[in-house]
Design a protein around this motif. Structure first.
Motif, PDB file in Angstrom:
ATOM      1  N   VAL A  56       0.829  -1.205   0.000  1.00  0.00           N
ATOM      2  CA  VAL A  56       0.000   0.000   0.000  1.00  0.00           C
ATOM      3  C   VAL A  56       0.864   1.256   0.000  1.00  0.00           C
ATOM      4  N   MET A  57       1.888   1.289   0.838  1.00  0.00           N
ATOM      5  CA  MET A  57       2.742   2.468   0.919  1.00  0.00           C
ATOM      6  C   MET A  57       3.580   2.642  -0.350  1.00  0.00           C
ATOM      7  N   MET A  58       4.021   1.542  -0.940  1.00  0.00           N
ATOM      8  CA  MET A  58       4.764   1.634  -2.192  1.00  0.00           C
ATOM      9  C   MET A  58       3.886   2.227  -3.292  1.00  0.00           C
ATOM     10  N   ARG A  59       2.647   1.780  -3.364  1.00  0.00           N
ATOM     11  CA  ARG A  59       1.741   2.308  -4.382  1.00  0.00           C
ATOM     12  C   ARG A  59       1.432   3.784  -4.139  1.00  0.00           C
ATOM     13  N   ALA A  60       1.259   4.140  -2.886  1.00  0.00           N
ATOM     14  CA  ALA A  60       1.014   5.550  -2.567  1.00  0.00           C
ATOM     15  C   ALA A  60       2.202   6.399  -2.993  1.00  0.00           C
ATOM     16  N   HIS A  61       3.401   5.936  -2.685  1.00  0.00           N
ATOM     17  CA  HIS A  61       4.593   6.671  -3.078  1.00  0.00           C
ATOM     18  C   HIS A  61       4.733   6.741  -4.594  1.00  0.00           C
ATOM     19  N   ASN A  62       4.499   5.645  -5.278  1.00  0.00           N
ATOM     20  CA  ASN A  62       4.645   5.643  -6.735  1.00  0.00           C
ATOM     21  C   ASN A  62       3.687   6.621  -7.394  1.00  0.00           C
ATOM     22  N   ALA A  63       2.488   6.722  -6.865  1.00  0.00           N
ATOM     23  CA  ALA A  63       1.520   7.676  -7.415  1.00  0.00           C
ATOM     24  C   ALA A  63       2.013   9.108  -7.211  1.00  0.00           C
ATOM     25  N   GLU A  64       2.518   9.403  -6.004  1.00  0.00           N
ATOM     26  CA  GLU A  64       3.041  10.751  -5.744  1.00  0.00           C
ATOM     27  C   GLU A  64       4.274  11.022  -6.599  1.00  0.00           C
ATOM     28  N   ARG A  65       5.161  10.061  -6.684  1.00  0.00           N
ATOM     29  CA  ARG A  65       6.380  10.251  -7.474  1.00  0.00           C
ATOM     30  C   ARG A  65       6.050  10.517  -8.936  1.00  0.00           C
TER      31      ARG A  65
END
Length: 204
Positions: A56-65
């Protein structure tokens, strides 16, 4: 074997509960019950709770990045161009309140047994922004403090809203920020960043 849609549904359920309750408040059983499966099925198809949280956190970061890298690629190196970076950052969190909630929980000590995500995700992105805008910042303004001041302002405003003379306008994150208030906040951010990047007068 789990289908991609089944896995996505389980991850989506975990995302919603981690954002609402935090990692510490969302047990594997709670996630499984909300998704309509048992814990063994959840683990077999999408991973155990720490694995789910990291996903979940990886996906959240990837979206922001993705959003910020597109904005950084458009940045023209001018003070006026800083407004575009601000808008991209603010708009991302307006459109993705679950990402804000996930990080806010971590700021309050959530998921202490899943460490290191800040070093992998948020800090490198903040450092990249700081290094890019540093040439526009006066020597007496630390670039990292300026970048994190924007982060703190955006998180605080979108989470808690703003006290006004009209109590009905203090809505906070639960019901969204009224559009006119959001645009006023956007203008404030533009003004703040332009003032903080203004060249110092001679003799200062």
């Amino acid at each position: 074997m789990a289908t991609d849609s089944e896995v996505e549904r389980l991850i989506g359920t975990a995302t919603r509960l981690f954002a609402e309750l935090g990692y510490d408040g969302a047990s594997a059983r709670l996630i499984a019950d909300a998704a309509g499966v048992d814990v063994a099925t959840l683990v077999a198809r999408a991973g155990d709770r720490p694995q789910l949280y990291r996903t979940v956190m990886m996906r959240a970061h990837n979206a922001e990045r993705e959003a910020m890298e597109a904005a950084l690629a458009r940045f023209d190196g001018t003070r006026a161009g800083l407004s575009g970076l601000l808008d991209a950052y603010l708009d991302f969190y307006v459109d993705n309140p679950h990402v804000l909630a996930l990080w806010q929980h971590r700021w309050m000590g959530d998921a202490a047994d899943v460490p290191g995500l800040e070093q992998v995700y948020s800090r490198p992105l903040a450092l990249a922004v700081s290094e890019l805008v540093a040439p526009l910042i006066p020597e007496d303004v630390p670039a990292d403090f300026l970048v994190w001041s924007v982060v703190w302002c955006v998180y605080g405003y979108l989470t808690g809203g703003m006290q006004t003379a009209d109590p009905m306008r203090h809505e906070g994150r639960r019901s969204g920020v009224p559009p006119q208030d959001l645009e006023a906040f956007r203008r404030f951010l533009h003004t703040m960043i332009l003032r903080m990047t203004s060249p110092q007068p001679p003799g200062r």
